[in-house]
Design an enzyme around this catalytic site. Structure first.
Site, PDB file in Angstrom:
ATOM      1  N   ASN A  10      40.962  35.467  45.312  1.00 31.84           N
ATOM      2  CA  ASN A  10      41.752  34.228  45.231  1.00 31.84           C
ATOM      3  C   ASN A  10      42.736  34.250  46.402  1.00 31.84           C
ATOM      4  OD1 ASN A  10      43.522  32.161  44.601  1.00 31.84           O
ATOM      5  ND2 ASN A  10      44.423  33.209  42.828  1.00 31.84           N
ATOM      6  N   LYS A  12      44.777  32.022  47.276  1.00 36.79           N
ATOM      7  CA  LYS A  12      46.007  31.250  47.006  1.00 36.79           C
ATOM      8  C   LYS A  12      46.321  30.318  48.188  1.00 36.79           C
ATOM      9  CE  LYS A  12      47.569  35.095  44.231  1.00 36.79           C
ATOM     10  NZ  LYS A  12      48.601  35.564  43.358  1.00 36.79           N
ATOM     11  N   HIS A  93      45.382  29.292  36.328  1.00 32.78           N
ATOM     12  CA  HIS A  93      46.056  30.446  36.926  1.00 32.78           C
ATOM     13  C   HIS A  93      47.542  30.386  36.577  1.00 32.78           C
ATOM     14  CE1 HIS A  93      47.718  33.195  39.876  1.00 32.78           C
ATOM     15  NE2 HIS A  93      46.491  33.692  40.008  1.00 32.78           N
ATOM     16  N   GLU A  95      50.088  30.871  38.226  1.00 35.19           N
ATOM     17  CA  GLU A  95      50.936  30.175  39.221  1.00 35.19           C
ATOM     18  C   GLU A  95      50.820  28.656  39.069  1.00 35.19           C
ATOM     19  OE1 GLU A  95      49.479  32.356  42.602  1.00 35.19           O
ATOM     20  OE2 GLU A  95      50.490  34.150  41.838  1.00 35.19           O
ATOM     21  N   GLU A 164      44.859  37.990  33.192  1.00 31.52           N
ATOM     22  CA  GLU A 164      45.807  38.357  34.241  1.00 31.52           C
ATOM     23  C   GLU A 164      47.219  38.416  33.660  1.00 31.52           C
ATOM     24  OE1 GLU A 164      44.189  37.250  38.353  1.00 31.52           O
ATOM     25  OE2 GLU A 164      45.088  35.441  37.537  1.00 31.52           O
ATOM     26  N   GLY A 170      50.741  40.266  41.746  1.00 29.41           N
ATOM     27  CA  GLY A 170      51.498  40.396  42.987  1.00 29.41           C
ATOM     28  C   GLY A 170      52.657  41.371  42.926  1.00 29.41           C
ATOM     29  N   SER A 209      47.248  42.825  40.626  1.00 31.35           N
ATOM     30  CA  SER A 209      47.480  44.000  41.469  1.00 31.35           C
ATOM     31  C   SER A 209      46.292  44.953  41.539  1.00 31.35           C
ATOM     32  CB  SER A 209      48.749  44.742  41.015  1.00 31.35           C
ATOM     33  OG  SER A 209      49.888  43.920  41.237  1.00 31.35           O
TER      34      SER A 209
HETATM   35  C1  PEP Z   1      45.883  36.580  41.263  1.00 26.81           C
HETATM   36  O1  PEP Z   1      46.700  35.825  41.760  1.00 26.81           O
HETATM   37  O2  PEP Z   1      44.923  36.104  40.649  1.00 26.81           O
HETATM   38  C2  PEP Z   1      46.100  38.002  41.425  1.00 26.81           C
HETATM   39  C3  PEP Z   1      45.494  38.789  40.604  1.00 26.81           C
HETATM   40  O3  PEP Z   1      46.966  38.390  42.417  1.00 26.81           O
HETATM   41  P1  PEP Z   1      47.249  39.902  42.906  1.00 26.81           P
HETATM   42  O4  PEP Z   1      45.901  40.583  43.005  1.00 26.81           O
HETATM   43  O5  PEP Z   1      47.908  39.741  44.234  1.00 26.81           O
HETATM   44  O6  PEP Z   1      48.107  40.528  41.875  1.00 26.81           O
END
Ligand code: PEP
Length: 252
Positions: A10, A12, A93, A95, A164, A170, A209
């Site tokens: 992803n 973003k 998601h 975000e 998630e 992040g 992460s």
């Molecule tokens: C995500 O935004 O779906 C995600 C898992 O981000 P990160 O891997 O940077 O934690």
């Protein structure tokens, strides 16, 4: 037959056309690593170009509007994504939920619009840190998922779920493998309750992460069918480390 691990990047709100070289490098590696299914979700502006440049991997988008079209300035519909070459879309998601106040109901309508347009859909769910600390993570996530999934019980084959934890996205922090396993088992039970036998085949990704050095462990947790990767998908080098781990190849 066992499903291949599904590793989805992803991007973003990152990436201009200069980043297509990363997509090409990921695509070339995917040609060799056939044990893994690889996909990228670049920003809308790069969906078409990524589809053209990277012919083997899946290409999708990060959101869609629930309507087919109309007076919705700045939004993109699922049929438009399909037309630009997307094969799937991520909805819900965290975000999107936090930046745009998206409710479970809206996420469900987006998922239904995606399916109606012929796209596969990845529905994201996850608990906050306070919810985990209060011991409510499983209850919160399964309720969130139940309310975010399309109403139809006939869409399991087009559906992927991404668990998630919001506090892991992040941040460099990850849940324990036991916590990931517990959550994925609860999600599986929920999916089987809704879809029957077909619920066994819905892939449940872990996201938050994931990096080359923790991917093998997280991917080995119970019922984890792959990973949704943010930051570590932005360069071919780090994304390939995760893909290699999913393929069972040593990255040392
Ligand atoms: C995500 O935004 O779906 C995600 C898992 O981000 P990160 O891997 O940077 O934690």
């Amino acid at each position: 037959m066992a499903q291949r691990p599904y590793i989805v990047g992803n991007w973003k709100m990152h990436g201009t056309r200069a980043m297509l070289s990363e997509a090409r490098a990921i695509d070339r590696a995917a040609e060799r690593l056939t044990k893994v299914e690889v996909a990228l979700a670049p920003p809308f502006t790069l969906v078409h170009a990524t589809r053209k440049e990277a012919g083997l991997i899946g290409v999708g988008a990060q959101d869609c509007h629930p309507a087919e079209g109309g007076a919705h300035t700045g939004d993109i519909s699922a049929p438009m994504l399909k037309d630009s070459g997307a094969g799937f879309v991520i909805v819900g998601h965290s975000e999107r939920r936090s930046d745009h106040g998206e409710s479970n109901e809206l996420v469900r309508r987006k998922a239904e619009a995606a399916l109606a347009a012929g796209l596969a859909v990845i529905v994201c769910v996850g608990e906050s840190e306070a919810e985990r600390d209060a011991g409510k993570a499983v209850k919160v996530v399964t309720a969130q998922l139940e309310a975010s999934l399309p109403e139809s019980t006939d869409c399991a084959e087009k559906l992927t779920v991404a668990y998630e934890p919001v506090w892991a996205i992040g941040t460099g922090r990850v849940p324990s493998v036991d916590d990931v396993s517990e959550m994925h088992r609860a999600i599986r039970a929920m999916l089987v309750g809704k879809f029957g036998e077909a619920g066994e085949t819905v892939r449940i990704l872990y996201g938050g992460s994931v990096k080359p050095d923790n991917a093998a462990e997280l991917l080995g947790a119970n019922e984890v069918g792959g990973a949704l990767v943010g930051g570590a998908s932005l360069t071919a080098e780090s994304f390939l480390g995760i893909i290699l781990a999913a393929a069972g190849e040593n990255t040392d």
